[in-house]
Design an enzyme around this catalytic site. Structure first.
Site, short mmCIF file in Angstrom:
data_model
loop_
_atom_site.label_atom_id
_atom_site.label_comp_id
_atom_site.label_asym_id
_atom_site.label_seq_id
_atom_site.Cartn_x
_atom_site.Cartn_y
_atom_site.Cartn_z
N MET A 59 50.76 44.61 46.58
CA MET A 59 50.91 44.90 45.15
C MET A 59 51.79 43.82 44.52
SD MET A 59 50.76 49.00 44.75
CE MET A 59 52.45 49.34 45.12
N TYR A 98 54.89 40.93 43.97
CA TYR A 98 56.35 40.86 44.03
C TYR A 98 56.75 40.61 45.49
CZ TYR A 98 60.87 41.26 41.83
OH TYR A 98 62.11 40.97 41.32
N LEU A 99 56.19 39.54 46.03
CA LEU A 99 56.23 39.30 47.47
C LEU A 99 57.65 39.04 47.98
CD1 LEU A 99 53.08 36.99 47.73
CD2 LEU A 99 53.22 39.48 48.01
N HIS A 155 56.31 40.97 53.22
CA HIS A 155 54.93 40.49 53.02
C HIS A 155 54.71 39.19 53.80
CE1 HIS A 155 55.48 42.73 49.09
NE2 HIS A 155 54.41 43.29 49.57
N GLY A 205 52.40 46.89 57.15
CA GLY A 205 53.78 46.92 57.66
C GLY A 205 54.14 48.27 58.26
N LYS A 209 56.93 49.60 58.06
CA LYS A 209 57.81 50.32 57.13
C LYS A 209 57.06 51.47 56.46
CE LYS A 209 58.91 49.33 52.92
NZ LYS A 209 58.95 50.51 52.05
N VAL A 229 60.67 44.19 58.49
CA VAL A 229 61.67 43.12 58.32
C VAL A 229 62.88 43.77 57.65
CG1 VAL A 229 62.17 40.92 57.18
CG2 VAL A 229 59.87 41.37 58.08
O1 PAF Z 1 51.45 48.81 50.66
C1 PAF Z 1 51.03 48.44 49.54
O2 PAF Z 1 51.52 47.46 48.97
C2 PAF Z 1 49.88 49.21 48.89
O3 PAF Z 1 49.96 50.56 49.16
C3 PAF Z 1 48.50 48.64 49.26
C4 PAF Z 1 48.23 48.75 50.75
C5 PAF Z 1 48.42 47.19 48.84
C6 PAF Z 1 47.39 49.43 48.53
O4 PAF Z 1 47.55 49.36 47.16
#
Ligand code: PAF
Length: 293
Positions: free
Chosen positions: A43, A45-46, A50, A160, A162, A189
């Site tokens: 989603m 905002y890495l 990520h 992840g 988490k 992480v």
């Molecule tokens: O974990 C996330 O960032 C979200 O739940 C995902 C897997 C991208 C689905 O929208």
């Protein structure tokens, strides 16, 4: 940098990254990618969490696709969809540096066109833990992830640890619907004080930030009690709860010790067991877990 992203494609170290907004173009480009194809749905905002998924996917596959889509279907009406942190320019720069082949950035209308009305419901494992506070959350996750898998057709997709319940739900969906890909779980992480890296950590103000380390401290306590021979799950949960309650900024949503496949609560801890929790600190609702094994 902005000129580069305006052009939707650019060169870094002779590597070209395409930024694609439509399903049709993604499908066309996907056919040209060398297999195996690694996929990391995000989603945006890495952060370092990520990047751990992205680097693992890059290392294990010949091609790398990352999606950035803040999925409205997985947010409740009172949740933070509109305020969820976003920084697309920074995300794209980070993804270019990781040699990403394709970044898929669909609009909400592209993913949920008018009249959209098909949903993926995974039973049982969605009915526990997060579901009580976030009804419908996993229906939104499963639906968007299923749609992304169908569009991207990855060989492997990376999630992840988490978000343990999310990974369990996705694995169950893939098994039940015989989807032709492998789900890879990547370790959490952590910041130096143990706080799991998360986009929602951005909601913590400077006074709240140190308090957030209590989540991991309580998980370490669970691990320590388990290592010392404690098998009574209720007792371990009580000790975790007592530790968190000493932190005045923390409000517990749940503390759980459950079977890591079915997510059924355990009375007697037998390995592997998933110790997990959700705690509110200020505006941030944070989750974390460890596996007792
Ligand atoms: O974990 C996330 O960032 C979200 O739940 C995902 C897997 C991208 C689905 O929208």
């Amino acid at each position: 940098m902005s000129i580069i992203f305006q052009s939707k494609s650019h060169q870094t170290h002779s590597h070209q990254m395409k930024v694609i907004e439509t399903i049709g173009e993604l499908r066309q480009r996907r056919r040209q990618l060398a297999a195996p194809v690694g996929f990391v749905p995000t989603m945006g905002y890495l952060h370092e969490g990520h990047l751990a998924l992205i680097r693992r996917a890059r290392a294990e596959n010949l091609s790398l696709v990352v999606s950035i889509f803040v999925n409205p279907a997985q947010f409740g009406p009172q949740e933070d969809f509109s305020s969820y942190p976003r920084d697309p320019q920074r995300d794209l720069a980070m993804l270019a540096a990781e040699q990403t082949d394709i970044v898929f950035t669909p609009s909400v209308a592209e993913m949920y066109p008018p009249g959209f009305n098909s949903w993926v419901e995974v039973g049982q494992v969605t009915e526990r833990l997060e579901e009580a506070s976030r009804p419908g959350h996993f229906r939104g996750v499963a639906t968007v992830v299923a749609k992304l898998f169908d569009i991207v057709q990855p060989t492997r997709a990376y999630f992840g640890q988490k978000d343990a319940q999310q990974t369990i739900v996705v694995k169950k969906m893939v098994a039940d619907l015989a989807m032709d890909l492998e789900i890879v779980t990547v370790p959490t992480v952590r910041e130096p004080d143990g706080l799991a890296v998360s986009s929602r950590n951005a909601y913590l103000n400077p006074e709240e930030r140190p308090a957030a380390a209590v989540l991991y401290r309580s998980l370490c306590l669970a691990r320590q009690l388990w290592a010392q021979g404690e098998k009574d799950a209720a007792h371990i949960c009580q000790q975790m709860t007592a530790l968190i309650q000493k932190e005045p900024r923390a409000t517990i949503d749940y503390v759980s010790i459950a079977d890591p496949e079915t997510l059924e609560e355990l009375e007697v801890v037998k390995p592997p067991a998933l110790a997990s929790l959700a705690v509110k600190i200020g505006k941030a609702r944070l989750i974390d877990n460890v596996v007792l094994e």
